[in-house]
Design a protein around this motif. Structure first.
Motif, PDB file in Angstrom:
ATOM      1  N   SER A   2      -4.520   5.382   9.188  1.00 57.54           N
ATOM      2  CA  SER A   2      -3.642   5.699   8.069  1.00 57.54           C
ATOM      3  C   SER A   2      -3.446   7.205   7.959  1.00 57.54           C
ATOM      4  CB  SER A   2      -4.217   5.143   6.763  1.00 57.54           C
ATOM      5  OG  SER A   2      -3.451   5.579   5.663  1.00 57.54           O
ATOM      6  N   ASP A   3      -4.531   7.955   8.049  1.00 60.47           N
ATOM      7  CA  ASP A   3      -4.447   9.418   7.964  1.00 60.47           C
ATOM      8  C   ASP A   3      -3.566   9.972   9.081  1.00 60.47           C
ATOM      9  OD1 ASP A   3      -6.213   9.285   5.816  1.00 60.47           O
ATOM     10  OD2 ASP A   3      -7.956   9.930   7.001  1.00 60.47           O
TER      11      ASP A   3
ATOM     12  N   LEU B  65       0.614   1.498  11.608  1.00 60.47           N
ATOM     13  CA  LEU B  65      -0.659   0.818  11.386  1.00 60.47           C
ATOM     14  C   LEU B  65      -0.655  -0.576  11.994  1.00 60.47           C
ATOM     15  CD1 LEU B  65      -1.261   3.248   9.573  1.00 60.47           C
ATOM     16  CD2 LEU B  65      -2.359   1.659   8.019  1.00 60.47           C
ATOM     17  N   LEU B  66       0.447  -1.270  11.856  1.00 60.88           N
ATOM     18  CA  LEU B  66       0.559  -2.614  12.420  1.00 60.88           C
ATOM     19  C   LEU B  66       0.416  -2.569  13.946  1.00 60.88           C
ATOM     20  CD1 LEU B  66       1.199  -5.601  11.655  1.00 60.88           C
ATOM     21  CD2 LEU B  66       3.579  -5.067  12.203  1.00 60.88           C
TER      22      LEU B  66
ATOM     23  N   ILE C 231      -3.993   8.145  -1.904  1.00 59.16           N
ATOM     24  CA  ILE C 231      -3.592   6.878  -2.526  1.00 59.16           C
ATOM     25  C   ILE C 231      -3.688   5.752  -1.500  1.00 59.16           C
ATOM     26  CG2 ILE C 231      -1.631   5.601  -3.505  1.00 59.16           C
ATOM     27  CD1 ILE C 231      -0.719   8.405  -4.671  1.00 59.16           C
ATOM     28  N   ASN C 232      -3.182   5.984  -0.301  1.00 61.59           N
ATOM     29  CA  ASN C 232      -3.211   4.951   0.742  1.00 61.59           C
ATOM     30  C   ASN C 232      -4.639   4.551   1.088  1.00 61.59           C
ATOM     31  OD1 ASN C 232      -0.450   5.160   0.743  1.00 61.59           O
ATOM     32  ND2 ASN C 232      -0.300   6.046   2.785  1.00 61.59           N
ATOM     33  N   ARG C 233      -5.545   5.520   1.154  1.00 61.25           N
ATOM     34  CA  ARG C 233      -6.947   5.196   1.453  1.00 61.25           C
ATOM     35  C   ARG C 233      -7.535   4.289   0.376  1.00 61.25           C
ATOM     36  NH1 ARG C 233     -10.911   7.817   4.170  1.00 61.25           N
ATOM     37  NH2 ARG C 233     -10.176   8.566   6.176  1.00 61.25           N
ATOM     38  N   ILE C 234      -7.283   4.600  -0.888  1.00 66.82           N
ATOM     39  CA  ILE C 234      -7.791   3.769  -1.987  1.00 66.82           C
ATOM     40  C   ILE C 234      -7.192   2.370  -1.909  1.00 66.82           C
ATOM     41  CG2 ILE C 234      -7.692   3.447  -4.505  1.00 66.82           C
ATOM     42  CD1 ILE C 234      -7.875   6.597  -4.667  1.00 66.82           C
ATOM     43  N   ARG C 235      -5.891   2.303  -1.690  1.00 70.37           N
ATOM     44  CA  ARG C 235      -5.219   1.004  -1.655  1.00 70.37           C
ATOM     45  C   ARG C 235      -5.613   0.181  -0.427  1.00 70.37           C
ATOM     46  NH1 ARG C 235       0.971   2.052  -3.758  1.00 70.37           N
ATOM     47  NH2 ARG C 235       0.432   2.569  -5.922  1.00 70.37           N
ATOM     48  N   LEU C 236      -5.792   0.828   0.716  1.00 70.73           N
ATOM     49  CA  LEU C 236      -6.242   0.098   1.912  1.00 70.73           C
ATOM     50  C   LEU C 236      -7.647  -0.449   1.715  1.00 70.73           C
ATOM     51  CD1 LEU C 236      -4.933   2.332   4.834  1.00 70.73           C
ATOM     52  CD2 LEU C 236      -4.275  -0.049   4.367  1.00 70.73           C
TER      53      LEU C 236
ATOM     54  N   VAL D 210       0.836  -1.195   0.000  1.00 70.67           N
ATOM     55  CA  VAL D 210       0.000   0.000   0.000  1.00 70.67           C
ATOM     56  C   VAL D 210       0.877   1.254   0.000  1.00 70.67           C
ATOM     57  CG1 VAL D 210      -1.659   1.344   1.378  1.00 70.67           C
ATOM     58  CG2 VAL D 210      -1.961  -1.124   1.120  1.00 70.67           C
ATOM     59  N   CYS D 211       1.885   1.267   0.877  1.00 72.24           N
ATOM     60  CA  CYS D 211       2.752   2.443   1.048  1.00 72.24           C
ATOM     61  C   CYS D 211       4.141   1.964   1.436  1.00 72.24           C
ATOM     62  CB  CYS D 211       2.182   3.354   2.126  1.00 72.24           C
ATOM     63  SG  CYS D 211       3.173   4.840   2.444  1.00 72.24           S
TER      64      CYS D 211
END
Length: 173
Positions: A53-54, A37-38, A156-161, A27-28
């Motif tokens: 993520s944000d 996030l983990l 981008i991260n939101r879309i990919r997540l 994702v990133c």
């Protein structure tokens, strides 16, 4: 976990740390973002994951952002064999040769000015819209551009997540 936890989030929450980290890296490319996030698992909902993520994106240093950007190919030149970058950059797929050549020139000028690839959330944008964005942003200060890049990476991260969670929901148990 609450009863509203989706199967995709449940799978993400219970996957091995190494598997979850590998998925987050897809994702990133920022290791700091992925580690944050983990560390916050488990997530009750996909929205909780997106909010995390944000928040992680807002905390990234300039070096973390550089690491994240290194995982993105230039607009108009998706990584060969990478369906994610090809899908995200599909607005350039049907672009004229003139537009592709102009994007290459603009990408190189941008990279020379800022020291990294031009990054934009390309999903849903036409080649012309991406060209206009790089033309507009090339005049920014490095500080302005770093914050725009942070915002674009967050999108981008939101879309990919979201796609990651949907893919996990479709996998057999």
């Amino acid at each position: 976990m609450t009863s509203s936890t989706s199967p995709g989030i449940a799978r993400f929450n219970t996957s091995a740390d190494s598997d979850a980290l590998a998925a987050l890296h897809e994702v990133c490319a920022s290791s700091a973002w992925g580690s944050r996030l983990l560390a916050q698992r488990p997530y009750a909902t996909a929205d909780d994951l997106l909010r995390a993520s944000d928040a992680a994106m807002a905390e990234l240093t300039a070096e973390d952002l550089a690491e994240a950007m290194a995982g993105h190919p230039p607009i108009g030149r998706p990584k060969p064999g990478d369906p994610t970058s090809a899908r995200e950059q599909s607005g350039m797929a049907g672009a004229s040769e003139d537009l592709k050549a102009e994007m290459l020139e603009l990408n190189l000028a941008y990279q020379e000015r800022f020291g990294h690839v031009f990054l934009i959330c390309a999903t849903g944008r036409t080649g012309e819209q991406m060209r206009d964005a790089v033309r507009e942003r090339i005049g920014n200060t490095p500080e302005q551009e770093r914050e725009i890049v942070r915002t674009e990476l967050g999108r981008i991260n939101r879309i990919r997540l979201t796609r990651l969670v949907e893919r996990l929901e479709e996998e057999p148990a």
